[in-house]
Design an enzyme around this catalytic site. Structure first.
Site, PDB file in Angstrom:
ATOM      1  N   TRP A  25      63.240-119.552 -30.494  1.00 53.51           N
ATOM      2  CA  TRP A  25      64.681-119.940 -29.932  1.00 53.51           C
ATOM      3  C   TRP A  25      64.471-120.756 -28.753  1.00 53.51           C
ATOM      4  CZ3 TRP A  25      67.158-116.967 -25.470  1.00 53.51           C
ATOM      5  CH2 TRP A  25      68.682-117.495 -25.321  1.00 53.51           C
ATOM      6  N   ASP A  75      62.305-109.651 -27.703  1.00 56.87           N
ATOM      7  CA  ASP A  75      63.514-110.192 -27.570  1.00 56.87           C
ATOM      8  C   ASP A  75      64.342-109.299 -28.590  1.00 56.87           C
ATOM      9  OD1 ASP A  75      65.999-111.617 -27.425  1.00 56.87           O
ATOM     10  OD2 ASP A  75      65.163-113.519 -27.507  1.00 56.87           O
ATOM     11  N   LYS A 127      75.814-110.554 -30.459  1.00 54.59           N
ATOM     12  CA  LYS A 127      76.148-110.766 -32.001  1.00 54.59           C
ATOM     13  C   LYS A 127      76.526-109.344 -32.498  1.00 54.59           C
ATOM     14  CE  LYS A 127      73.151-112.891 -30.626  1.00 54.59           C
ATOM     15  NZ  LYS A 127      72.901-113.910 -29.545  1.00 54.59           N
TER      16      LYS A 127
HETATM   17  N1  PLA Z   1      67.431-114.511 -27.930  1.00 53.61           N
HETATM   18  C1  PLA Z   1      67.440-115.038 -29.161  1.00 53.61           C
HETATM   19  C2  PLA Z   1      66.422-115.126 -30.210  1.00 53.61           C
HETATM   20  C3  PLA Z   1      68.902-115.715 -29.471  1.00 53.61           C
HETATM   21  O1  PLA Z   1      68.846-116.234 -30.596  1.00 53.61           O
HETATM   22  C4  PLA Z   1      69.819-115.576 -28.513  1.00 53.61           C
HETATM   23  C5  PLA Z   1      71.064-116.344 -28.816  1.00 53.61           C
HETATM   24  C6  PLA Z   1      69.618-114.935 -27.283  1.00 53.61           C
HETATM   25  C7  PLA Z   1      68.398-114.457 -26.914  1.00 53.61           C
HETATM   26  C8  PLA Z   1      70.574-114.876 -26.275  1.00 53.61           C
HETATM   27  O2  PLA Z   1      71.918-114.746 -26.453  1.00 53.61           O
HETATM   28  P1  PLA Z   1      72.858-113.946 -25.106  1.00 53.61           P
HETATM   29  O3  PLA Z   1      72.588-114.792 -24.286  1.00 53.61           O
HETATM   30  O4  PLA Z   1      74.368-114.515 -25.791  1.00 53.61           O
HETATM   31  O5  PLA Z   1      72.724-112.579 -25.464  1.00 53.61           O
HETATM   32  N2  PLA Z   1      71.032-117.483 -29.533  1.00 53.61           N
HETATM   33  C9  PLA Z   1      72.304-118.251 -30.323  1.00 53.61           C
HETATM   34  C10 PLA Z   1      73.201-118.742 -29.110  1.00 53.61           C
HETATM   35  C11 PLA Z   1      73.269-117.132 -31.145  1.00 53.61           C
HETATM   36  C12 PLA Z   1      72.327-119.371 -27.996  1.00 53.61           C
HETATM   37  O6  PLA Z   1      71.684-120.341 -28.153  1.00 53.61           O
HETATM   38  O7  PLA Z   1      72.761-119.398 -26.904  1.00 53.61           O
HETATM   39  C13 PLA Z   1      71.573-119.217 -31.004  1.00 53.61           C
HETATM   40  O8  PLA Z   1      72.695-119.975 -31.629  1.00 53.61           O
HETATM   41  O9  PLA Z   1      70.533-119.362 -31.244  1.00 53.61           O
END
Ligand code: PLA
Length: 460
Positions: A188, A269, A305
């Site tokens: 991510w 995570d 989520k």
């Molecule tokens: N860790 C991972 C692996 C994630 O994919 C995301 C969210 C988070 C943490 C953090 O989410 P939060 O702070 O809302 O709890 N990833 C999303 C959204 C869903 C984003 O990028 O913020 C994504 O589209 O990858």
């Protein structure tokens, strides 16, 4: 259990944070590039100063425009598109079959209860709502886990997954200075930002093998073995983002062996508990197996989520350690780090989680709704695969889509192919080829398959 030396043994109980003296930035942490900081103009004489004031009155004139965020920027571009065909598969946010945002029924019920109780809006303690912290640790590990019974866990409510990761990173920067965090390639994208901004060095371990469209398990282990002893290994607890490829249980055990041999610390995570398999327990398997070995762990949790609480910013930072006494010291330091960053966390989402998890009827209803959401994603995953196989006459093997887990599919589309998806087909997605299946409806699977086939075969 034999006493295990802790990586955190030298941490002392925090004094009142208001009396903390902070010695200023270390030189190595000062920004070195102009990419994400601004440089004050060097003005040598007053005539130049006057001219500077006359032509550009702002002290911020050197601030460069930042690029759009690779994920959240996609939603901005989507909003600006006026086409009826447009489809937002960028951000991982669950939509209904009608492609509308979804507020879980259990969330509405919990909010009704909260309103009826007439709860106040007083500050929470720095560590957050006690009922939430208890519920979140129990959800992660199981209520009768020895780690909880023995008090070997420090849990602090965080600002969802991101804020909880950031707090853990701040802790690493302060108490394990210079220790490198290894992140998966790919991961991510925000993991890198979080570690960079916290001043924590990182490097990558191999994870995805484009040839097999699967896990590069040997590469992953080799990179963990090559890392300096005592490194930190960032792992996705389940539903790896962006690849959708998770290690098997046997592979998790081997990863744990290597981490223990190398005296590394695992940093999980957990952003998708319940969303990968539909089961909260199954999706916590990796963390629970590691914890059962008596390993020290960092775990960041998110309720964006699985409870659809994206905008409530509710999650937690957990540190599992070797003794209750050390857990108290670690918690005191997490609080000390949180206080100057955001003082204390917001209450609304914490109360929702505490109410849902604390009420057996609501908890069961939540699990059913989660299975429904995870089930809908699995359905469109299957439908997309069926459409691709039916439409693509070349015989290409699309089965990797079915093997991937969670919200996303890592399509293998290149940047220019992904751009074609957006520019020609109005399908909004991240440039790494990731699509969020949580934003797809069955009705749109055929259209998406056409877009993928066109982009894959007609764009270099
Ligand atoms: N860790 C991972 C692996 C994630 O994919 C995301 C969210 C988070 C943490 C953090 O989410 P939060 O702070 O809302 O709890 N990833 C999303 C959204 C869903 C984003 O990028 O913020 C994504 O589209 O990858």
């Amino acid at each position: 259990m034999a006493a295990v030396p802790s990586s955190f043994a030298t941490i002392s109980q925090a004094a009142d944070s208001t009396t903390t003296k902070f010695c200023g930035l270390r030189k190595s942490l000062l920004p070195t590039s102009t990419g994400n900081c601004f440089a004050l103009p060097k003005i040598k004489d007053r005539s130049r100063l006057n001219m500077a004031v006359a032509t550009d009155a702002s002290r911020f004139h050197a601030v460069p425009m930042a690029p759009p965020d690779p994920i959240l920027g996609v939603s901005e571009a989507f909003r600006a598109d006026t086409s009826d065909l447009k489809l937002n598969l960028g951000v991982g946010a669950y939509r209904t079959e009608d492609l509308q945002p979804y507020v879980l029924n259990v969330v509405k019920k919990a909010e009704k209860l909260m309103l009826e109780k007439g709860e106040n809006k007083e500050y929470l303690p720095i560590e957050g709502l006690a009922a939430f912290n208890k519920a979140t640790a129990e959800l992660l590990l199981g209520a009768d886990n020895p780690v909880i019974k023995e008090g070997r866990i420090a849990t602090v409510q965080g600002l969802s997954g991101t804020g909880s990761l950031r707090l853990a990173a701040a802790f690493i920067q302060r108490y394990l200075p210079g220790v490198k965090v290894l992140i998966s390639s790919p991961t991510w994208g925000n993991h890198k930002n979080i570690l960079n901004d916290a001043g924590v060095p990182w490097s990558e371990y191999r994870y995805f093998d484009p040839k097999t469209v699967g896990l590069d398990f040997d590469g992953m282990l080799a990179d963990m073995k090559d890392a300096p002893n005592g490194s930190i290994i960032l792992l996705h607890g389940c539903a790896h983002n962006p690849t959708g490829i998770d290690p098997t249980t046997e592979q998790w055990d081997i990863i744990a062996d290597v981490i223990q041999e190398k005296e590394h610390i695992a940093f999980f995570d957990v952003a998708y508990q319940g969303f990968a398999s539909g089961s909260l327990d199954e999706d916590a398997n990796s963390v629970r197996r590691f914890a059962a070995r008596g390993m020290e762990l960092f775990v960041a949790q998110s309720y964006s989520k699985n409870l659809g609480l994206y905008a409530e910013r509710i999650g937690a930072t957990n540190v599992i350690t070797t003794s209750p006494e050390l857990a108290l010291r670690i918690k005191s330091q997490l609080k000390r780090l949180a206080r100057p960053m955001y003082s204390n966390p917001p209450v609304h989402g914490a109360r929702i989680v505490a109410n849902v998890v604390g009420d057996p009827a609501l908890f069961d209803e939540w699990r059913a709704e989660m299975q429904l959401m995870a089930g809908r994603i699995k359905q469109v995953r299957q439908k997309l695969y069926d459409e691709l196989v039916a439409k693509d006459k070349s015989g290409k093997d699309w089965s990797f889509i079915l093997k991937q887990i969670g919200m996303f599919s890592f399509t293998g589309l290149s940047q220019s192919q992904s751009e074609n998806m957006t520019n020609k087909w109005h399908v909004y997605m991240t440039k790494d080829g990731r699509i969020s299946l949580a934003g797809l409806s069955s009705a749109k699977c055929g259209y998406l398959a056409d877009a993928i086939i066109d982009s894959y075969y007609n764009v270099q």
